[in-house]
Design a protein around this motif. Sequence first.
Motif, PDB file in Angstrom:
ATOM      1  N   LEU A 218      24.150  10.417   1.797  1.00  0.00           N
ATOM      2  CA  LEU A 218      23.914   8.975   1.904  1.00  0.00           C
ATOM      3  C   LEU A 218      22.639   8.537   1.207  1.00  0.00           C
ATOM      4  CD1 LEU A 218      24.886   8.393   5.645  1.00  0.00           C
ATOM      5  CD2 LEU A 218      26.289   7.966   3.625  1.00  0.00           C
ATOM      6  N   VAL A 219      21.829   9.489   0.772  1.00  0.00           N
ATOM      7  CA  VAL A 219      20.572   9.134   0.107  1.00  0.00           C
ATOM      8  C   VAL A 219      20.841   8.782  -1.347  1.00  0.00           C
ATOM      9  CG1 VAL A 219      19.094  10.480   1.629  1.00  0.00           C
ATOM     10  CG2 VAL A 219      20.144  11.597  -0.334  1.00  0.00           C
ATOM     11  N   PRO A 220      20.083   7.828  -1.899  1.00  0.00           N
ATOM     12  CA  PRO A 220      20.285   7.436  -3.296  1.00  0.00           C
ATOM     13  C   PRO A 220      20.117   8.628  -4.241  1.00  0.00           C
ATOM     14  CG  PRO A 220      18.861   5.869  -2.162  1.00  0.00           C
ATOM     15  CD  PRO A 220      19.033   7.035  -1.235  1.00  0.00           C
ATOM     16  N   GLY A 221      21.048   8.779  -5.160  1.00  0.00           N
ATOM     17  CA  GLY A 221      20.962   9.855  -6.128  1.00  0.00           C
ATOM     18  C   GLY A 221      21.473  11.196  -5.646  1.00  0.00           C
ATOM     19  N   GLY A 222      21.933  11.270  -4.411  1.00  0.00           N
ATOM     20  CA  GLY A 222      22.449  12.522  -3.879  1.00  0.00           C
ATOM     21  C   GLY A 222      21.349  13.468  -3.442  1.00  0.00           C
ATOM     22  N   VAL A 223      21.702  14.691  -3.129  1.00  0.00           N
ATOM     23  CA  VAL A 223      20.750  15.628  -2.539  1.00  0.00           C
ATOM     24  C   VAL A 223      20.343  16.767  -3.468  1.00  0.00           C
ATOM     25  CG1 VAL A 223      21.544  15.161  -0.202  1.00  0.00           C
ATOM     26  CG2 VAL A 223      22.615  17.002  -1.504  1.00  0.00           C
ATOM     27  N   GLY A 224      20.999  16.917  -4.598  1.00  0.00           N
ATOM     28  CA  GLY A 224      20.644  17.994  -5.505  1.00  0.00           C
ATOM     29  C   GLY A 224      21.465  19.247  -5.253  1.00  0.00           C
ATOM     30  N   ARG A 225      21.452  20.162  -6.250  1.00  0.00           N
ATOM     31  CA  ARG A 225      22.303  21.345  -6.204  1.00  0.00           C
ATOM     32  C   ARG A 225      21.929  22.301  -5.071  1.00  0.00           C
ATOM     33  NH1 ARG A 225      22.987  24.235 -11.837  1.00  0.00           N
ATOM     34  NH2 ARG A 225      23.891  22.176 -12.209  1.00  0.00           N
ATOM     35  N   GLU A 226      20.624  22.558  -4.889  1.00  0.00           N
ATOM     36  CA  GLU A 226      20.197  23.510  -3.861  1.00  0.00           C
ATOM     37  C   GLU A 226      20.570  23.015  -2.471  1.00  0.00           C
ATOM     38  OE1 GLU A 226      16.195  26.053  -2.952  1.00  0.00           O
ATOM     39  OE2 GLU A 226      15.944  23.876  -3.106  1.00  0.00           O
ATOM     40  N   ALA A 227      20.257  21.753  -2.200  1.00  0.00           N
ATOM     41  CA  ALA A 227      20.580  21.185  -0.886  1.00  0.00           C
ATOM     42  C   ALA A 227      22.082  21.174  -0.660  1.00  0.00           C
ATOM     43  CB  ALA A 227      20.019  19.774  -0.769  1.00  0.00           C
TER      44      ALA A 227
END
Length: 394
Positions: free
Chosen positions: A351-360
Motif C-alpha cells: 500500500l506504500v507509494p512505489g511499492g516495497v522493493g525486491r528484498e522486502a
Amino acid sequence: MGGGVRYIGAAERRARLAVRHRLTGAARAGRPEEVAGTLVALHGTDPATVYLAVGARLADPAVTVAETQRALYEDRSLVRMHGMRHTVFVFPTDLTAVVHASTGLTVAARERAKLLADMAKAGAPDAAWLKEVEESALAALARRGQATAAELAADEPRLREQFAYAAGKSYEGVHTVSTRLLRVLGVEGKVVRGRPLGSWTSSQFRWAVAPPHPELDVAQAQAALLGRWLAVCGPATEDDLKWWTGWKVTDVRRALASIGAQAVSLDEGTGYVVAGDVEPVAAPAEPWAVLLPGLDPTAMGWRERDWYLAPELRPMLFDGSGNVGPTVWFDGRVVGAWAQRKGGEVVWRALVPGGVGREASALISAEVERLQGWVGATGVTPRFRTPAERELTG
C-alpha cells in the motif's frame, strides 16, 4: 526536550518493537504462553486473532492450533476474559487477578447496574430474583465444568426469561436473561469463555467458572498492569496509556508515579518507559517481515501510530470503528495488507507509494508461505472487515 531527558526516535521505537514483540525470526517463541506473556494481552474479540497472533510469533507455526488450544482449554495457562476497554482478551492466567482489580471492577459495577436498570424498565424481576438465578447458574456451571448458555438454561430455566430492551428506540430488541447475565458475570470475573463449539475460528463458546484469584488493591493492580505493558511497549505517551487501559488520566498518572516510570522525549511529545529502560536499542542485524492479523496487539498497541503506520494508509486498513485489519510489516512499518481468498489462498498487496522493493517483497512472500503452511484451507475471514481486506478477497 532538555534537562537530560533522552530522545527516542521512530527508528529506535521500531527496533524495540521488532524484538520485544517477537516479530523477527530470532525473537520468535516456542510456546503460546511465551507470546501472551510477552505481549500481556492478545485481542480475543475475534477468536481467530488469538491463533494468528500466536502463529506469527512462534518459531514453529505448525504447532499453533494444538498448542494454543492446550494452553487455553487443557492447562488453562491462558484465559479468555474481559479486560481493558470492556474488550475480550486472552491473558496469562497469572494476570487475571491484576486485570480484574485494575480494570474489571469499575466496568463490572457499571454493567450490573445497567442490566438491573434495563430489567426494571421492562417490568422484569428485581435484583433479588436475578441473584437467585445467578447463584443457581454458577452452581450448574460448576457441576458441568463447561456449558453453553442453552445447556445452563436446561438446568436453570429462569435463564430463558426475556425482557424488552430500549422500547420505542430504533434499536429496540428483546434480550434473554442468560445473554446479559453471562456477560456481566464475565466482566465480574466469575466466568470465562471455555472451549468453542466448533473449530478454532468459531465464535460460539462454552462457559466455565473462572479460576480463583486473590482480590488485589486497585492502585497496586493498576501499577502492576501498566508496568508490565510499558516494559514491552514503552515508550508510550500518556494518551497511549489512557487509551490502552481505558482508565482515567488520574489513574494512569498515579500508576506511572508508582512504578517510577522515566520520561523520555518522543516526536509526539513526552513519553514514558519503565525505570532503567532508557539505553539505546539497536535495530535487528537483518531486515524482517511479518503478517499480523486484524486486531493484533502490536498494530493496536498505541493510540498515536504515525511512527509505524503512515496516516494515508489508515482508511484502507481500519474499519469505521477503529479496528485494524490484517497488516503486512517490513522493518517495523506497516507497508501493506493481506487476506485469505475463498479456498484458502493467502494474498497480499503493498500500500506504500512505489511499492516495497525486491528484498522486502521476497521476505513478505516467505511469510505468506509460512502462514499458508499452517492455516491451510481453514477460513480466517476477520470479524471486522476493512476496505483493503475486502478488495483483496474480491
